[in-house]
Design a protein around this motif. Structure first.
Motif, PDB file in Angstrom:
ATOM      1  N   GLY A  49      24.760  34.294  47.750  1.00  0.00           N
ATOM      2  CA  GLY A  49      25.394  35.517  47.274  1.00  0.00           C
ATOM      3  C   GLY A  49      26.196  35.348  46.007  1.00  0.00           C
ATOM      4  N   TRP A  50      26.078  34.192  45.368  1.00  0.00           N
ATOM      5  CA  TRP A  50      26.915  33.896  44.210  1.00  0.00           C
ATOM      6  C   TRP A  50      26.530  34.707  42.975  1.00  0.00           C
ATOM      7  CZ3 TRP A  50      31.135  31.675  45.600  1.00  0.00           C
ATOM      8  CH2 TRP A  50      31.152  30.772  46.667  1.00  0.00           C
ATOM      9  N   LEU A  51      25.285  35.167  42.902  1.00  0.00           N
ATOM     10  CA  LEU A  51      24.890  35.955  41.731  1.00  0.00           C
ATOM     11  C   LEU A  51      25.645  37.280  41.668  1.00  0.00           C
ATOM     12  CD1 LEU A  51      21.004  35.426  41.633  1.00  0.00           C
ATOM     13  CD2 LEU A  51      22.771  34.219  40.338  1.00  0.00           C
ATOM     14  N   GLY A  52      26.163  37.706  42.790  1.00  0.00           N
ATOM     15  CA  GLY A  52      26.886  38.972  42.832  1.00  0.00           C
ATOM     16  C   GLY A  52      28.393  38.812  42.852  1.00  0.00           C
ATOM     17  N   ILE A  53      28.889  37.660  42.419  1.00  0.00           N
ATOM     18  CA  ILE A  53      30.319  37.384  42.532  1.00  0.00           C
ATOM     19  C   ILE A  53      31.170  38.422  41.807  1.00  0.00           C
ATOM     20  CG2 ILE A  53      30.371  35.824  40.525  1.00  0.00           C
ATOM     21  CD1 ILE A  53      32.382  34.102  42.169  1.00  0.00           C
ATOM     22  N   ALA A  54      30.690  38.941  40.686  1.00  0.00           N
ATOM     23  CA  ALA A  54      31.472  39.906  39.915  1.00  0.00           C
ATOM     24  C   ALA A  54      30.903  41.319  40.005  1.00  0.00           C
ATOM     25  CB  ALA A  54      31.549  39.471  38.449  1.00  0.00           C
ATOM     26  N   MET A  55      29.943  41.516  40.901  1.00  0.00           N
ATOM     27  CA  MET A  55      29.324  42.830  41.058  1.00  0.00           C
ATOM     28  C   MET A  55      30.113  43.678  42.053  1.00  0.00           C
ATOM     29  SD  MET A  55      26.608  42.943  39.150  1.00  0.00           S
ATOM     30  CE  MET A  55      25.537  41.798  38.280  1.00  0.00           C
ATOM     31  N   PRO A  56      30.019  44.987  41.949  1.00  0.00           N
ATOM     32  CA  PRO A  56      30.745  45.867  42.866  1.00  0.00           C
ATOM     33  C   PRO A  56      30.292  45.664  44.312  1.00  0.00           C
ATOM     34  CG  PRO A  56      29.935  47.089  40.959  1.00  0.00           C
ATOM     35  CD  PRO A  56      29.299  45.746  40.908  1.00  0.00           C
ATOM     36  N   GLU A  57      31.230  45.788  45.219  1.00  0.00           N
ATOM     37  CA  GLU A  57      30.907  45.665  46.639  1.00  0.00           C
ATOM     38  C   GLU A  57      29.948  46.759  47.089  1.00  0.00           C
ATOM     39  OE1 GLU A  57      34.285  44.090  49.265  1.00  0.00           O
ATOM     40  OE2 GLU A  57      35.361  45.096  47.623  1.00  0.00           O
ATOM     41  N   SER A  58      29.986  47.889  46.398  1.00  0.00           N
ATOM     42  CA  SER A  58      29.145  49.026  46.793  1.00  0.00           C
ATOM     43  C   SER A  58      27.661  48.727  46.672  1.00  0.00           C
ATOM     44  CB  SER A  58      29.489  50.253  45.946  1.00  0.00           C
ATOM     45  OG  SER A  58      29.280  49.987  44.559  1.00  0.00           O
ATOM     46  N   VAL A  59      27.308  47.722  45.881  1.00  0.00           N
ATOM     47  CA  VAL A  59      25.894  47.373  45.733  1.00  0.00           C
ATOM     48  C   VAL A  59      25.596  45.981  46.305  1.00  0.00           C
ATOM     49  CG1 VAL A  59      25.511  48.862  43.735  1.00  0.00           C
ATOM     50  CG2 VAL A  59      26.297  46.518  43.373  1.00  0.00           C
ATOM     51  N   GLY A  60      26.522  45.476  47.111  1.00  0.00           N
ATOM     52  CA  GLY A  60      26.285  44.192  47.752  1.00  0.00           C
ATOM     53  C   GLY A  60      26.934  43.012  47.076  1.00  0.00           C
ATOM     54  N   GLY A  61      27.723  43.248  46.047  1.00  0.00           N
ATOM     55  CA  GLY A  61      28.417  42.172  45.365  1.00  0.00           C
ATOM     56  C   GLY A  61      29.720  41.815  46.054  1.00  0.00           C
ATOM     57  N   ALA A  62      30.390  40.797  45.504  1.00  0.00           N
ATOM     58  CA  ALA A  62      31.660  40.347  46.080  1.00  0.00           C
ATOM     59  C   ALA A  62      32.847  41.124  45.528  1.00  0.00           C
ATOM     60  CB  ALA A  62      31.845  38.851  45.821  1.00  0.00           C
ATOM     61  N   GLY A  63      32.641  41.816  44.412  1.00  0.00           N
ATOM     62  CA  GLY A  63      33.711  42.610  43.843  1.00  0.00           C
ATOM     63  C   GLY A  63      34.847  41.788  43.270  1.00  0.00           C
ATOM     64  N   LEU A  64      34.580  40.544  42.901  1.00  0.00           N
ATOM     65  CA  LEU A  64      35.618  39.676  42.341  1.00  0.00           C
ATOM     66  C   LEU A  64      35.617  39.798  40.813  1.00  0.00           C
ATOM     67  CD1 LEU A  64      35.120  36.594  44.686  1.00  0.00           C
ATOM     68  CD2 LEU A  64      36.805  38.436  44.888  1.00  0.00           C
ATOM     69  N   GLY A  65      36.382  38.948  40.146  1.00  0.00           N
ATOM     70  CA  GLY A  65      36.575  39.119  38.718  1.00  0.00           C
ATOM     71  C   GLY A  65      36.040  37.974  37.886  1.00  0.00           C
ATOM     72  N   LEU A  66      36.416  38.008  36.624  1.00  0.00           N
ATOM     73  CA  LEU A  66      36.016  36.957  35.691  1.00  0.00           C
ATOM     74  C   LEU A  66      36.638  35.619  36.070  1.00  0.00           C
ATOM     75  CD1 LEU A  66      34.597  36.058  33.097  1.00  0.00           C
ATOM     76  CD2 LEU A  66      36.555  36.913  31.796  1.00  0.00           C
ATOM     77  N   THR A  67      37.829  35.654  36.654  1.00  0.00           N
ATOM     78  CA  THR A  67      38.471  34.408  37.084  1.00  0.00           C
ATOM     79  C   THR A  67      37.599  33.671  38.082  1.00  0.00           C
ATOM     80  OG1 THR A  67      40.687  35.321  36.730  1.00  0.00           O
ATOM     81  CG2 THR A  67      40.503  33.425  38.211  1.00  0.00           C
ATOM     82  N   GLU A  68      37.127  34.389  39.094  1.00  0.00           N
ATOM     83  CA  GLU A  68      36.289  33.765  40.121  1.00  0.00           C
ATOM     84  C   GLU A  68      34.931  33.360  39.560  1.00  0.00           C
ATOM     85  OE1 GLU A  68      39.580  35.851  41.855  1.00  0.00           O
ATOM     86  OE2 GLU A  68      37.986  36.633  40.542  1.00  0.00           O
ATOM     87  N   ALA A  69      34.363  34.191  38.688  1.00  0.00           N
ATOM     88  CA  ALA A  69      33.092  33.834  38.052  1.00  0.00           C
ATOM     89  C   ALA A  69      33.249  32.581  37.206  1.00  0.00           C
ATOM     90  CB  ALA A  69      32.592  34.998  37.200  1.00  0.00           C
ATOM     91  N   SER A  70      34.383  32.433  36.561  1.00  0.00           N
ATOM     92  CA  SER A  70      34.641  31.254  35.737  1.00  0.00           C
ATOM     93  C   SER A  70      34.719  29.989  36.594  1.00  0.00           C
ATOM     94  CB  SER A  70      35.946  31.429  34.950  1.00  0.00           C
ATOM     95  OG  SER A  70      35.845  32.507  34.049  1.00  0.00           O
ATOM     96  N   ILE A  71      35.379  30.097  37.747  1.00  0.00           N
ATOM     97  CA  ILE A  71      35.450  28.949  38.653  1.00  0.00           C
ATOM     98  C   ILE A  71      34.047  28.560  39.115  1.00  0.00           C
ATOM     99  CG2 ILE A  71      36.291  28.164  40.905  1.00  0.00           C
ATOM    100  CD1 ILE A  71      38.723  30.020  40.456  1.00  0.00           C
ATOM    101  N   LEU A  72      33.247  29.567  39.434  1.00  0.00           N
ATOM    102  CA  LEU A  72      31.865  29.316  39.850  1.00  0.00           C
ATOM    103  C   LEU A  72      31.098  28.553  38.783  1.00  0.00           C
ATOM    104  CD1 LEU A  72      29.243  29.858  41.545  1.00  0.00           C
ATOM    105  CD2 LEU A  72      29.086  32.055  40.334  1.00  0.00           C
ATOM    106  N   MET A  73      31.114  29.066  37.553  1.00  0.00           N
ATOM    107  CA  MET A  73      30.289  28.480  36.503  1.00  0.00           C
ATOM    108  C   MET A  73      30.821  27.118  36.051  1.00  0.00           C
ATOM    109  SD  MET A  73      27.967  30.650  36.511  1.00  0.00           S
ATOM    110  CE  MET A  73      26.976  29.951  35.201  1.00  0.00           C
TER     111      MET A  73
END
Length: 388
Positions: A49-73
């Motif tokens: 589910g990591w591809l949706g880390i910054a995507m809205p929860e309404s479409v199946g994403g995690a609804g997180l931000g750039l901070t969390e995406a940065s940690i991921l990458m």
């Protein structure tokens, strides 16, 4: 502002580390040698589910931000995957943001869940051979036809087009001379990657062989009206909204790569014994590695500040650009120091640091040059006259 990672951020980093442990140095060495796309790695990232880390929860994403995406990458790159791993999923993290921010409800519902699952693999077609960073001068055109648009033109440095089934492309819908401003009259489209109308020709390059870049030749690509993202003529504005996140992600990926190189060099410096002592005891080896650590940590702090500002909705242009500059330089310096610390073995593929050094050049060039970043800071931050 806290400089201490939250428990949630530490848990996120730990989870990504566990995923990446399944793909060791041999795996990434093989992709670099053969040019095989890291399909298994991307599938694992999508499954988690990591591809949706910054995507809205309404479409199946995690609804997180750039901070969390940065940690991921950063964690992906730091695992030893480098840009071979980071670039394989980079576009799916923030690349679809024009759809998230400016697309219709129907577009978001139709496409974002499939991007998150990995079913839709997109590429981003912006740069052109004759315009480079001067996006307002691009020549790819989209002509209005009954029920849609017909796109013709060329693009260059389009990443992962060999496997893409979707594409975000910017094209001129109003001639430049007829637009109120050069940056107006450009439109964004999200459409099928129709290989009967698009030829994607890989560009041989010095690093990251597993994730190819391409020259695109587009002739008469017909897309429906609902492929248009947002309003006609506002594509350039939509692109600008995604520049700061892109810069931050490039910064942390370079930092992660630098950390991977530093870890390899430090371990080698402890184990390699010459003249009866480990080479890491010599300041000629020790000091460049220590300097690299300091540079990487400083760049990381600025990158995370930029991400935090972005997530707060605050202006982060200066910080995002500076983070990209410092992250790219720190990452490259660490990779160079790692190669030199290995001596002759730094030139050998089996130690991986030569691959890291080749990949480290990416962030110094893309998505914007060091010189253009310094121009931005000189003009927008320091208030100096525009130099170009």
């Amino acid at each position: 502002m806290s400089f201490i990672p939250t428990p949630e951020h530490e848990a996120l980093e730990s989870a990504v580390q566990q995923l990446c442990q399944r793909f060791d140095a041999d795996y990434w060495r093989k992709t670099d040698e053969t040019g095989e796309f890291p399909e298994e790695f991307v599938a694992a990232v999508a499954e988690g589910g990591w591809l949706g880390i910054a995507m809205p929860e309404s479409v199946g994403g995690a609804g997180l931000g750039l901070t969390e995406a940065s940690i991921l990458m950063r964690t992906i790159a730091q695992s030893g995957a480098g840009f071979s791993g980071a670039s394989a999923v980079h576009l799916n993290i923030f690349g679809p943001m024009p759809i998230v921010k400016f697309g219709s409800d129907a577009q978001r519902a139709a496409h974002l869940p499939k991007i998150i699952s990995g079913e839709q693999r997109m590429c981003f077609a912006v740069t052109e051979p004759d315009s480079g960073l001067d996006t307002s001068s691009l020549k790819t055109r989209a002509e209005k036809i009954d029920g849609g648009w017909r796109i013709t033109g060329r693009k260059i440095w389009t990443t992962a087009a060999q496997r893409a089934n979707k594409m975000i492309i910017i094209a001129r819908t109003t001639p430049k001379e007829q637009s109120p401003r050069p940056t107006q009259g450009l439109s964004l489209f999200y459409c099928d990657f129709d290989r009967t109308k698009i030829e994607a020709r890989p560009i041989p390059k010095m690093g990251r062989k597993a994730v190819e870049c391409n020259m695109l030749f587009i002739e008469g690509l017909e897309v429906p009206d609902d492929a248009l993202i947002g309003e006609e003529g506002k594509g350039f504005t939509y692109l600008l909204s995604g520049l700061n996140p892109e810069r931050v992600l490039f910064a942390v990926e370079a930092i992660g790569l630098g950390r991977a190189a530093l870890a390899r060099a430090t371990q080698y410096a402890k184990e390699r014994v010459v003249f009866g002592r480990p080479i890491g005891q010599n300041q000629g080896i020790q000091h460049p590695l220590a300097k690299s650590w300091a540079e990487l940590e400083a760049a990381n702090l600025l990158a995370m500040k930029a991400a935090a500002l972005y997530d707060m909705g605050a202006d982060c242009g200066a910080e995002a650009n500076a983070a990209k500059y410092l992250g790219a330089e720190a990452g490259f310096n660490a990779c160079e120091a790692a190669v030199l610390a290995h001596g002759g073995m730094g030139y050998a593929r089996e130690y991986d640091v030569e691959r890291y050094l080749r990949e480290a050049m990416i962030a110094r060039i893309a998505p914007v040059s060091r010189e253009m970043i310094l121009n931005f800071i000189g003009e927008r931050v320091l208030g100096l006259p525009k130099s170009y």
